[in-house]
Design a protein around this motif. Sequence first.
Motif, short mmCIF file in Angstrom:
data_model
loop_
_atom_site.label_atom_id
_atom_site.label_comp_id
_atom_site.label_asym_id
_atom_site.label_seq_id
_atom_site.Cartn_x
_atom_site.Cartn_y
_atom_site.Cartn_z
N ASP A 198 1.19 9.96 0.48
CA ASP A 198 0.62 9.08 -0.54
C ASP A 198 -0.23 7.98 0.11
O ASP A 198 -0.23 7.79 1.32
CB ASP A 198 1.73 8.46 -1.39
N ASN A 199 -0.94 7.24 -0.75
CA ASN A 199 -1.69 6.04 -0.35
C ASN A 199 -2.79 6.32 0.67
O ASN A 199 -3.06 5.50 1.55
CB ASN A 199 -0.73 4.97 0.18
N GLN A 241 -5.29 7.56 -5.46
CA GLN A 241 -4.10 7.49 -6.29
C GLN A 241 -4.08 6.15 -7.04
O GLN A 241 -4.48 5.12 -6.51
CB GLN A 241 -2.83 7.61 -5.44
N TRP A 268 -1.68 3.42 -8.60
CA TRP A 268 -0.31 2.90 -8.62
C TRP A 268 -0.27 1.62 -9.45
O TRP A 268 -1.14 0.76 -9.30
CB TRP A 268 0.19 2.61 -7.20
N LYS A 325 2.24 -1.61 -10.76
CA LYS A 325 3.51 -2.32 -10.56
C LYS A 325 4.22 -2.49 -11.90
O LYS A 325 3.65 -2.93 -12.90
CB LYS A 325 3.24 -3.70 -9.95
N ARG A 329 6.38 0.03 -7.69
CA ARG A 329 5.13 0.56 -8.21
C ARG A 329 5.32 2.00 -8.67
O ARG A 329 6.02 2.78 -8.01
CB ARG A 329 4.03 0.51 -7.15
N GLU A 330 4.68 2.35 -9.77
CA GLU A 330 4.77 3.71 -10.31
C GLU A 330 3.43 4.42 -10.16
O GLU A 330 2.37 3.82 -10.34
CB GLU A 330 5.16 3.69 -11.79
N PHE A 331 3.51 5.72 -9.83
CA PHE A 331 2.30 6.54 -9.70
C PHE A 331 1.79 6.90 -11.09
O PHE A 331 2.50 7.47 -11.91
CB PHE A 331 2.61 7.81 -8.89
N GLN A 332 0.52 6.59 -11.37
CA GLN A 332 -0.05 6.82 -12.70
C GLN A 332 -1.10 7.93 -12.71
O GLN A 332 -1.80 8.11 -13.70
CB GLN A 332 -0.69 5.52 -13.21
#
Length: 674
Positions: A75-76, A100, A102, A104, A111-114
Motif C-alpha cells: 500500500d501507499n 490509493q 485513505w 481518517k 485511516r480507512e482505504f476508500q
Amino acid sequence: MEIKKVKLLSMHIQNFKGCKDRTIEFGEKARISGANATGKTTIFDAFTWLLFGKDSLGSSDFDIRPLDADGKMVDNIEISVAAKISVDGDEYDLKKVQKQKWVKKRGTNTREFQGNVNEFEINGYPKSQKEFKEFISEIVDEDVFNLITNPNAFNALAWKKQREILMKFVGSFSDVDIAEGFGEKYTKLIPELKIASTDDILKKYTKAKTALNKDMVEIPARIDEISKQLVIADVGALEVEKTAKEVALQKVEDELSGGNSKLEEINSKREEIMTLKFHLSEIQNAENQKLLLESTDIRNDLSRTRDTLNDLKRDVLNKESEIRDAHVKYEDHEREKNRLLVEWKSEKAKAYPALTPLEPLTDGSFICPTCGQDLPEEVKQKRIADYEARKTAYESKYEKDKAEFEENRAKRISQIEADGRSAAKSRDKFKTLEESLIKEKDELTTKLADAQREYEIVKKAVDGMPKVADVSKNADYKATLEKISALEKEIDEMSKDTSLMELKARRDILKNEIAEITGKIAAADNSKVKERIAELEAEQKEVGQKIAEQEQMIDLVEDFIRAKMKMISEKINGMFKLVSFKLFDNQINGGLKETCECTVNGVPLSSLNNGHRIVAGLDIIQSLSSLYGVSCPIFVDNAESINDFNVPEMDSQMICLAVTDDKELKVESEVKYD
C-alpha cells in the motif's frame, strides 16, 4: 486505403505488478526475453492498462499492485505507466497514475482505504478519464486494437464472431444483392431474404417441417382414436335413467342444506391446521439457515481446495503442452542433424576426376596429308612446340580447377559440420528442456495427487454434514405439533356424525353418474365423429403438401448458401497470403452448416504447432490492419517458437516476447527472430 500507423516508441513503468522501475526503448522490431516470471507479459499488460484499463487478455479484473515478500499487496505507493507513441509520425506522451485514497476515521487515528483513484495526462496536460478515453478511441477502437496486436486474438473469438469480421472483407453486399445476381434462380427466396437471414429462414422452415412431420405422425393415431368413439346406444333409455338420477340428486341436496354450519366449523379448524403447518416450515427453514452458517468454514475449505486442484490441473495441462512443443523442436533438430550428416557424407565422397592426358603426337603428325612426304624440320619443331604449350596450358587449367574444387568442397564440408554441431546443440538443448519439463510435470502431478486427496477429504466432510437441521427438540416446533394434533382430534370428534359425510359422498356419486350418462347421450351422435374423421383426413393431405413446400424452400436456401459461400470464400481467402478459411461444412443429409475454421494448406489451425499458429495469426493481423485502416505494435508471446525464415514481412511494429534461460529481463531493438 491509407493505413494509420501507430508505434510504441518507449515506456516507463513504476510499481506495476512485479516491475518496480524500468524504462524501455522500442525499435521497429524489439525482442524482450527472459525466463518465466521475469516480467515479459507485464510489459504488454502495462501498455493495455494505460490505454484501456485492461490486461493483455482483455480482462479488467486483474491486480496491478506489487506484492511484498509475504505475498501481500504493497500500500501507499503510486503505480504509473507512461508511454511515448507515434501516430503517423506525430508523437504523443501518455501517462496514467493510480493512487490509493485513505480517509481518517472521525475521532480516531485510524485511516480507512476508500478505493483507487486514476489520473491521466496527454503531453503533460492533465485529462479526465473521459477525455483520455476519447483521445485513445480516436486513434484506435479497443476491439480492433486487440485483434491487430495479438496473433492469437482473432482465432480465440467464437467462430460466429470470426465470420462476422471476415464478412467485412466482402463489402456491403446483402443476401438480396447476391441472390439477384443469379438471375431468376432464387426469385422465390428474395422476399424472405429482405426480412431475415439465411440462418433464420432455415430455422423457420425446418421448425415448420418438424412440426408438420409430428402432425403427419399423429393424425392417423387421432383418426383411429376418434373412430373408437363411433357408438350405438339406446338414447331414450339413457334419458329416462338420467331424469331419475337428477331427482335423487335434488333430494340429497335438500338434506344437506341443514348441516352446513358444522361443515363450516370443521373447515375453519382445517384452515387453522394449515396455518400451523406453515409455521412448522418457517421453524425448519430458520434452523436450516443456522446449519448453513455453521458449515461456512468447511465449505470455504472445499472451495479453496477445489480452486487449488483446478489450478494444478491447468498447470499440468500447460506443462504437457510445453513438453510437446519441446519434443517437436527436439525432433526437428534431430532430423536436421541427420539430413546434414547425409549431406556431409555425400560431400566427403565427392572427388575431382583424374586428369585425362592429351592425345600425344604420332609419326603421322609430321607427314604432309597432301603429298605424303615428311614435313620440313622447322614445321615439325613448330608442331612440337604448339603441342607442348597446349599440354602445359591443359594441365595447368586442370590443376587450377582441381584446387578450386577442393577448396569449395572443404568450405562446404566445414559449413555442414558447423550447421551439424549447431543442430546437435539445439537438439540436446531441447532434449534437456523436455526432460526438465517432464520432471516439473511429475512434481506437479505429485502435487495434484496431494491436492486431490485433500479435496476428497474436505468433500467427504461436507457430504457428511446433515442436509436438514434436526428440529425435534425445538420447543416452539413441539408446541405447534401438539396444537395440530389437538385440532385434528376435535375434527375427528365432530366428524363422528357420518350422516353429512355420507350425503356428500352420495351427492358426488350421483353427479358423476349423471355426467357419464350425459356423455353417452352426446356420444351417440355419430355424425360429428364422422365429420371430424373427414376433417382429419383432409388435414393429413394438406400437411403432406405443406411438408413438400418446406423441403423445397430448405433445399433452395441451402443451395443459395452454398453458392454464396463459394463466392464469399473465394473473395475472403484472396485477402490472405498464408491462411484460408473454411466457411461451411457439408452435412450427411446434403445440407450445409455454416462455420468458420482457419486452416493453413488445408490443415486446421488447432493441429499446428505453436510457431505455425503464431505465423498464421500474423498473416491474419496483416489483412485485418488493411481492413480497419490502422496498424499497431504486435506483441508476439512465445516468440521463441518462430524463426526469421517463416515470419511474414509485416507492416507493423513487432515486439517479441521470448522465453530464454536469462534470469533478468533482456530488451533488444532491431533484432532478428530466433
